[in-house]
Design a protein around this motif. Structure first.
Motif, PDB file in Angstrom:
ATOM      1  N   GLN A 185       1.015  -1.509  -0.256  1.00 51.76           N
ATOM      2  CA  GLN A 185       0.132   0.551  -0.368  1.00 51.76           C
ATOM      3  C   GLN A 185       0.704   1.139   0.122  1.00 51.76           C
ATOM      4  O   GLN A 185       0.534   2.335  -0.854  1.00 51.76           O
ATOM      5  N   THR A 186       1.909   1.553   0.174  1.00 52.51           N
ATOM      6  CA  THR A 186       2.924   2.646   1.097  1.00 52.51           C
ATOM      7  C   THR A 186       3.064   2.482  -0.299  1.00 52.51           C
ATOM      8  O   THR A 186       4.064   3.762  -1.029  1.00 52.51           O
ATOM      9  N   ILE A 187       3.724   2.057  -1.350  1.00 49.88           N
ATOM     10  CA  ILE A 187       4.719   2.143  -2.573  1.00 49.88           C
ATOM     11  C   ILE A 187       3.561   2.011  -3.812  1.00 49.88           C
ATOM     12  O   ILE A 187       3.844   2.862  -4.628  1.00 49.88           O
ATOM     13  N   HIS A 188       3.038   1.870  -3.627  1.00 45.13           N
ATOM     14  CA  HIS A 188       1.989   1.852  -4.173  1.00 45.13           C
ATOM     15  C   HIS A 188       1.384   3.698  -5.003  1.00 45.13           C
ATOM     16  O   HIS A 188       1.603   4.390  -4.352  1.00 45.13           O
ATOM     17  N   ARG A 189       1.486   3.493  -6.535  1.00 43.94           N
ATOM     18  CA  ARG A 189       1.340   4.597  -7.506  1.00 43.94           C
ATOM     19  C   ARG A 189       2.583   5.998  -7.225  1.00 43.94           C
ATOM     20  O   ARG A 189       1.957   7.366  -6.016  1.00 43.94           O
ATOM     21  N   ILE A 190       3.729   5.478  -6.899  1.00 41.47           N
ATOM     22  CA  ILE A 190       5.246   6.140  -6.200  1.00 41.47           C
ATOM     23  C   ILE A 190       5.199   7.134  -7.984  1.00 41.47           C
ATOM     24  O   ILE A 190       5.220   6.313  -8.710  1.00 41.47           O
ATOM     25  N   PRO A 191       5.514   8.048  -7.948  1.00 38.54           N
ATOM     26  CA  PRO A 191       6.073   8.441  -9.385  1.00 38.54           C
ATOM     27  C   PRO A 191       7.400   7.696  -9.160  1.00 38.54           C
ATOM     28  O   PRO A 191       8.065   7.921  -8.651  1.00 38.54           O
ATOM     29  N   PRO A 192       7.362   7.809 -10.771  1.00 37.81           N
ATOM     30  CA  PRO A 192       8.775   7.258 -11.449  1.00 37.81           C
ATOM     31  C   PRO A 192      10.428   7.747 -10.921  1.00 37.81           C
ATOM     32  O   PRO A 192      10.952   7.088 -11.017  1.00 37.81           O
ATOM     33  N   LEU A 193      10.047   9.553 -10.632  1.00 35.86           N
ATOM     34  CA  LEU A 193      10.966   9.540  -9.558  1.00 35.86           C
ATOM     35  C   LEU A 193      11.555   9.569  -9.631  1.00 35.86           C
ATOM     36  O   LEU A 193      13.529   9.969  -9.079  1.00 35.86           O
ATOM     37  N   LEU A 194      10.937   9.051  -7.793  1.00 31.87           N
ATOM     38  CA  LEU A 194      10.835   8.518  -6.964  1.00 31.87           C
ATOM     39  C   LEU A 194      12.053   7.104  -6.889  1.00 31.87           C
ATOM     40  O   LEU A 194      12.673   6.070  -5.882  1.00 31.87           O
ATOM     41  N   HIS A 195      11.157   6.696  -7.750  1.00 27.64           N
ATOM     42  CA  HIS A 195      11.919   4.619  -8.236  1.00 27.64           C
ATOM     43  C   HIS A 195      13.074   4.765  -7.631  1.00 27.64           C
ATOM     44  O   HIS A 195      13.595   3.375  -6.971  1.00 27.64           O
ATOM     45  N   THR A 196      14.000   5.243  -8.046  1.00 26.43           N
ATOM     46  CA  THR A 196      15.650   5.025  -7.795  1.00 26.43           C
ATOM     47  C   THR A 196      16.258   5.270  -6.635  1.00 26.43           C
ATOM     48  O   THR A 196      16.506   4.584  -5.835  1.00 26.43           O
ATOM     49  N   PRO A 197      15.734   6.021  -6.008  1.00 26.06           N
ATOM     50  CA  PRO A 197      16.079   6.736  -4.878  1.00 26.06           C
ATOM     51  C   PRO A 197      15.055   5.342  -3.475  1.00 26.06           C
ATOM     52  O   PRO A 197      15.508   5.384  -2.592  1.00 26.06           O
ATOM     53  N   LEU A 198      13.792   5.386  -3.506  1.00 28.80           N
ATOM     54  CA  LEU A 198      13.195   4.158  -3.019  1.00 28.80           C
ATOM     55  C   LEU A 198      14.133   3.123  -3.286  1.00 28.80           C
ATOM     56  O   LEU A 198      14.241   2.379  -2.468  1.00 28.80           O
ATOM     57  N   MET A 199      14.472   2.583  -4.079  1.00 33.56           N
ATOM     58  CA  MET A 199      15.707   1.507  -4.438  1.00 33.56           C
ATOM     59  C   MET A 199      16.604   0.787  -3.498  1.00 33.56           C
ATOM     60  O   MET A 199      17.222   0.318  -2.787  1.00 33.56           O
ATOM     61  N   ALA A 200      17.129   2.185  -4.071  1.00 35.56           N
ATOM     62  CA  ALA A 200      18.522   2.794  -2.901  1.00 35.56           C
ATOM     63  C   ALA A 200      18.030   2.322  -1.055  1.00 35.56           C
ATOM     64  O   ALA A 200      18.958   2.254  -0.836  1.00 35.56           O
ATOM     65  N   ALA A 201      16.929   3.025  -0.913  1.00 31.45           N
ATOM     66  CA  ALA A 201      16.388   3.200   0.574  1.00 31.45           C
ATOM     67  C   ALA A 201      15.919   1.540   0.717  1.00 31.45           C
ATOM     68  O   ALA A 201      16.458   0.966   1.967  1.00 31.45           O
ATOM     69  N   THR A 202      15.730   1.225   0.313  1.00 34.67           N
ATOM     70  CA  THR A 202      15.003   0.161   0.676  1.00 34.67           C
ATOM     71  C   THR A 202      15.833  -1.258   0.487  1.00 34.67           C
ATOM     72  O   THR A 202      16.131  -2.209   1.667  1.00 34.67           O
TER      73      THR A 202
END
Lengths: 102, 282
Positions: free
Chosen positions: A21-38
């Motif tokens: 649920q938290t990751i649902h509809r995340i803007p593509p801009l944040l894909h890479t930072p989110l990948m690094a954070a997870t």
């Protein structure tokens, strides 16, 4: 299976649902930072590595544990540092824009 | 008493991690989200150090020092353009940690004769996902860093070979769950999973690699969940599940952002293999 295991399965299911649920509809801009954070977050296996390294079960368990602690720590430290660098980079972009519009 | 403190600290850490993921989903709050996650990690680690099972410190201190020294340049001195391969390499580290813990706990159970079927199942899943992620991430790193050829490497029957190896690894896991305590079976399962990791990334091209890296992140999370079940540790289950499922959703979102279907990225070799053969022949 014990009651504890059943409760843990519930915890797993609910936490997984929260993850979706938290990751649902995340803007593509944040894909890479989110990948690094997870990636940094997956270093949570450090918790298990600490228990193994400190178990005092002889040198083999200690050595395996120490390598695991080192790997997980490198993952966490490197992961958070680079996420911070990345986010600091594009935090600068919205700010001048916000500053320019008023 | 200490046990209660540890569990409550884990509860707080879980809350921090969930808020962190939520904040990471919006550009304005992303940086705060990352700080929440880092703080949550610090709380979880500090609480774990109170654990009664920890009786000796020399290995822990050595590991923490080496890890910090190795992790700092990985975070600070890498070019932003090298980001995907750095994340892949970092995955390999994290997954190696999970696999080693799995092997260590298995050996411990073997020596003390305390391995139950349930524990073997958890440790088996942990090592399965762990070793698959280690070799898969190293392959992804090699391709992105152009140590290995970045183009998809295809051969006939690739997907069937992968499927066969997965079935074999699963069979080894089932055999080990039914009668725990055969290190050879457990070991061959780990080796098979490592092979699957190599073969799984082999047919995927450099441009699709970020999707795969994110999927491997998901596997690393699932390995952490399995560790949590094996060690009775709730924070590992919670954070592993958050990581595992969000990584999965993220890799689907990434392939959608590239206008590719998720299945096409992963199993593209099915359709692509004959085309490449024809191109090579002509």
């Amino acid at each position: 299976m014990s009651d504890t295991t059943i409760i843990q399965l519930f915890v797993f299911m609910l936490a997984g649902f929260v993850g979706i649920q938290t990751i649902h509809r995340i803007p593509p801009l944040l894909h890479t930072p989110l990948m690094a954070a997870t990636n940094a977050i997956s270093g949570i296996s450090l918790v298990a590595a600490l228990v193994l390294a400190g178990s005092g079960e002889g040198w083999l368990a200690g050595l395996l544990g120490a390598i695991a602690v080192a790997c997980a720590t490198a993952n966490i430290v490197g992961g958070f540092l680079i996420t911070d660098r990345m986010l600091a980079m594009f935090n600068r972009r919205p700010n001048p824009k916000n500053g320019a519009t008023p | 008493m200490t046990h209660t403190i540890i569990q409550l600290a884990y509860l707080g850490a879980a809350l921090l991690f969930i808020s962190a993921l939520r904040a990471l989903g919006h550009p304005d709050t992303a940086r705060r989200g990352m700080q929440f996650a880092a703080f949550g990690m610090a709380v979880a680690v500090a609480a774990t150090l109170l654990d009664a099972r920890i009786v000796s410190w020399q290995w822990i201190v050595a590991g923490l020092i080496v890890g910090t020294v190795a992790g700092y340049p990985l975070g600070m001195h890498i070019k932003m353009t090298a980001m995907p391969q750095r994340i892949a390499l970092s995955h390999a580290f994290g997954a190696l940690a999970a696999s080693l813990v799995g092997i260590g706990e298995y050996a411990h159970g073997l020596v003390h004769g305390t391995l139950t079927s349930f524990q073997t199942a958890s440790l088996g899943f942990e090592v399965l996902f762990g070793s698959l992620t280690v070799t898969g991430s190293l392959m992804a790193f090699g391709k992105l860093q152009e140590i290995l050829p970045g183009r998809p490497l295809l051969f006939r029957g690739q997907n069937w070979l992968n499927l066969g190896l997965i079935v074999l690894a699963a069979a080894a896991l089932v055999a080990e769950i039914v009668t725990p305590g055969h290190p050879l079976v457990f070991g061959s399962m780990a080796v098979l999973a490592a092979l699957v990791g190599v073969l799984f990334v082999l047919p995927i091209g450099g441009a699709d690699m970020p999707v795969v890296v994110s999927l491997l992140n998901s596997y690393a999370g699932l390995a952490a969940v399995a560790t949590g079940f094996a060690l009775d540790n709730t924070i590992l289950i919670v954070v592993g599940a958050l990581d595992g499922l969000s990584g999965f959703i993220l890799s689907m979102a990434m392939s959608r952002a590239m206008n590719r279907s998720f299945a096409n990225v992963l199993f593209g070799a099915f359709g692509a293999a004959p085309t490449v053969d024809a191109a090579a022949a002509g």
